[in-house]
Write a protein that holds these residues in place. Structure first.
Motif, mmCIF file in Angstrom:
data_model
loop_
_atom_site.group_PDB
_atom_site.id
_atom_site.type_symbol
_atom_site.label_atom_id
_atom_site.label_comp_id
_atom_site.label_asym_id
_atom_site.label_seq_id
_atom_site.Cartn_x
_atom_site.Cartn_y
_atom_site.Cartn_z
ATOM 1 N N SER A 72 0.821 -1.213 0.000
ATOM 2 C CA SER A 72 0.000 0.000 0.000
ATOM 3 C C SER A 72 0.853 1.261 0.000
ATOM 4 O O SER A 72 0.476 2.274 -0.596
ATOM 5 N N THR A 73 2.007 1.207 0.646
ATOM 6 C CA THR A 73 2.907 2.372 0.660
ATOM 7 C C THR A 73 3.431 2.646 -0.746
ATOM 8 O O THR A 73 3.443 3.799 -1.210
ATOM 9 N N ILE A 75 2.102 1.631 -3.629
ATOM 10 C CA ILE A 75 0.986 1.987 -4.522
ATOM 11 C C ILE A 75 0.528 3.415 -4.273
ATOM 12 O O ILE A 75 0.178 4.150 -5.207
ATOM 13 N N ALA A 76 0.533 3.850 -3.015
ATOM 14 C CA ALA A 76 0.123 5.221 -2.690
ATOM 15 C C ALA A 76 1.052 6.236 -3.352
ATOM 16 O O ALA A 76 0.597 7.230 -3.939
ATOM 17 N N SER A 79 0.414 6.199 -7.113
ATOM 18 C CA SER A 79 -0.842 6.847 -7.503
ATOM 19 C C SER A 79 -0.741 8.361 -7.503
ATOM 20 O O SER A 79 -1.462 9.038 -8.236
ATOM 21 N N CYS A 92 -6.254 -2.579 -8.015
ATOM 22 C CA CYS A 92 -6.240 -3.055 -6.629
ATOM 23 C C CYS A 92 -7.500 -3.856 -6.320
ATOM 24 O O CYS A 92 -7.452 -4.875 -5.619
ATOM 25 N N SER A 125 -4.817 -1.415 -0.535
ATOM 26 C CA SER A 125 -4.714 -0.008 -0.950
ATOM 27 C C SER A 125 -6.057 0.585 -1.358
ATOM 28 O O SER A 125 -6.160 1.809 -1.527
ATOM 29 N N SER A 128 -7.423 3.476 0.929
ATOM 30 C CA SER A 128 -6.693 4.745 0.783
ATOM 31 C C SER A 128 -6.985 5.406 -0.553
ATOM 32 O O SER A 128 -7.150 6.636 -0.631
ATOM 33 N N GLN A 129 -7.069 4.604 -1.613
ATOM 34 C CA GLN A 129 -7.284 5.170 -2.942
ATOM 35 C C GLN A 129 -8.668 5.795 -3.083
ATOM 36 O O GLN A 129 -8.819 6.849 -3.707
ATOM 37 N N THR A 350 -0.719 9.258 -0.731
ATOM 38 C CA THR A 350 0.302 9.033 0.293
ATOM 39 C C THR A 350 -0.200 9.451 1.662
ATOM 40 O O THR A 350 -0.002 8.733 2.655
ATOM 41 N N ASN A 353 -2.719 7.029 2.978
ATOM 42 C CA ASN A 353 -2.051 5.772 3.287
ATOM 43 C C ASN A 353 -1.255 5.858 4.588
ATOM 44 O O ASN A 353 -1.140 4.873 5.312
ATOM 45 N N ASN A 357 -1.825 3.219 7.362
ATOM 46 C CA ASN A 357 -0.729 2.394 7.858
ATOM 47 C C ASN A 357 -0.531 2.540 9.362
ATOM 48 O O ASN A 357 -0.108 1.591 10.034
#
Length: 419
Positions: A72-73, A75-76, A79, A92, A125, A128-129, A350, A353, A357
């Motif tokens: 996820s970190t 991918i953030a 993105s 995702c 992710s 977050s997205q 970010t 995320n 996280n």
């Protein structure tokens, strides 16, 4: 009262008038249902269906969580660099569908660990997205910046509403179709999310230069900004307290207070009833006062909640204080998203995320600590520990009052160099 009702009517009308925002709300419904179908029954599936031991399940969750944080970190950050966040959300969601289908048709520990670590790690992710997309859409709209927290809380409320209804529906699916049916429904929801994302979410256009320059800043340089880092620790502490509390409640009620399974059901059903109006109310309040104050209020309420739990002598005591649980969760999981996004306005992926996280790290620490505290000191002591974590979080937030928040000098300097 009339003015309040008029405000609700106006904000509702505005919500559905914001281009693409209703689409994001629909996506959040299906995403929320998929989470609500799976998460409440994870331990039941792993232990009763697959045959894992408690220790093995703990390792399984730990490895899966670590992989989720790593994926996820990355991918953030990705993105925030690319122009089409909807495509990333779709990919995702497809990974989530593959992962849940793996859970539907396999009972092999190693296959499930691989599927959970890779495909569901990527799918972690999606949360977050969705909220990054929501913030991006609001930023493009005519909604005043002071009202963005309200509309982000509306988006979060949709997710909470899905969680309120999802587990009950999942129970019927589990009864008639078993775990195979449960995970197939979750996979289907992810496929729907992917289709809607690809068909209806447009690419971001404006502020691409600012976004790209900021997205190229190393993550470590962002995370270790003192203000951001202390906030991450504070929210991790709250997540630890929340995880410990959730894991401990059933044991505390039955073994310490002499309660029944019915009491446990009532206790867990009370917060969702209040969370939705609280989320809307605190979201509206966030348009009137700065979010920092609301965050401190939420953590202070958490301190009171856990202290009262540690003194509970009857199950009905918990019934009452569960309202406080709904209040602090509404702030620390609602307003908090916008609060983190304000740190990095051109990097919503970010920023969201980072918040997500901090919850995941808190969950992992909670998983590890629970057994040691409960076995070594008793179930009541778990709530004393929760109170201590909440108090430490509140102290950190008080320290942050004296720190300059508006500009992060190192980040801004890095932006200038990048441009």
């Amino acid at each position: 009262m009339n003015s309040f009702l008029h405000a609700i009517k106006q904000h509702t009308k505005t919500t559905f008038a914001i281009q693409q925002f209703p689409i994001t709300m629909v996506i959040n419904v299906f995403l929320g249902i998929s989470f609500a179908f799976v998460l409440p029954y994870n331990s039941l599936f792993a232990i009763d269906e697959v045959g894992m031991s408690n220790k093995t399940f703990g390792i399984f969750m730990l490895v899966s969580s670590i992989c989720g944080i790593v994926f996820s970190t990355y991918i953030a950050k990705l993105s925030d660099r690319l122009p089409n966040r909807g495509f990333i959300l779709a990919m995702c969601a497809i990974a989530g569908a593959v992962g849940y289908l793996g859970f539907a048709f396999s009972r092999n520990f190693y296959v499930l660990l691989f599927v959970s670590s890779l495909f569901l790690g990527i799918a972690s992710s999606t949360f977050s997205q969705v909220f990054a997309i929501g913030r991006e859409i609001l930023g493009r709209s005519t909604v005043p910046s002071t009202q963005i927290p309200l509309y982000m809380n509306i988006l979060r409320t949709i997710f909470a509403l899905s969680w309120t209804l999802g587990p009950a529906i999942a129970a019927f699916v589990l009864l008639y179709l078993g775990f195979t049916g449960l995970f197939v429904v979750a996979a289907t929801c992810n496929v729907i999310v992917a289709i809607i994302s690809l068909l209806f979410l447009k690419s971001k256009q404006e502020n691409q230069t600012a976004t790209t320059s900021q997205a190229n800043i190393p993550l470590t340089k962002i995370v270790f900004q003192p203000f951001i880092f202390l906030n991450l620790i504070a929210f991790t502490f709250i997540s630890v307290a929340n995880t410990l509390s959730t894991m401990n409640m059933a044991q505390f009620v039955t073994k310490e207070l002499g309660g029944t399974e019915k009491d446990i059901g009532i206790i867990f059903s009370i917060p969702p009833v209040f969370e939705i109006p609280f989320m809307l109310g605190f979201g509206y309040l966030a348009t009137k006062i700065i979010s920092d104050k609301l965050i401190r209020l939420g953590v202070f309420i958490a301190c009171i909640y856990f202290i009262l739990l540690s003194f509970a002598a009857e199950t009905w005591h918990i019934f009452i204080v569960q309202i406080l649980s709904a209040a602090y969760i509404s702030i620390t999981s609602g307003v908090a998203i916008t609060y983190f996004q304000d740190f990095l306005p051109h990097m919503p992926g970010t920023a969201t995320n980072l918040y997500s996280n901090s919850n995941k790290v808190g969950n992992m620490l909670g998983f590890v600590l629970f057994g040691f505290i409960a076995d070594g000191f008793g179930y009541r002591s778990v709530y004393v520990t929760c109170a201590l974590f909440a108090i430490m979080s509140f102290v950190l937030l008080l320290v942050l009052i004296k720190m300059k928040r508006a500009k992060f000098d190192n980040i801004q300097g890095s932006e200038a160099e990048a441009v």
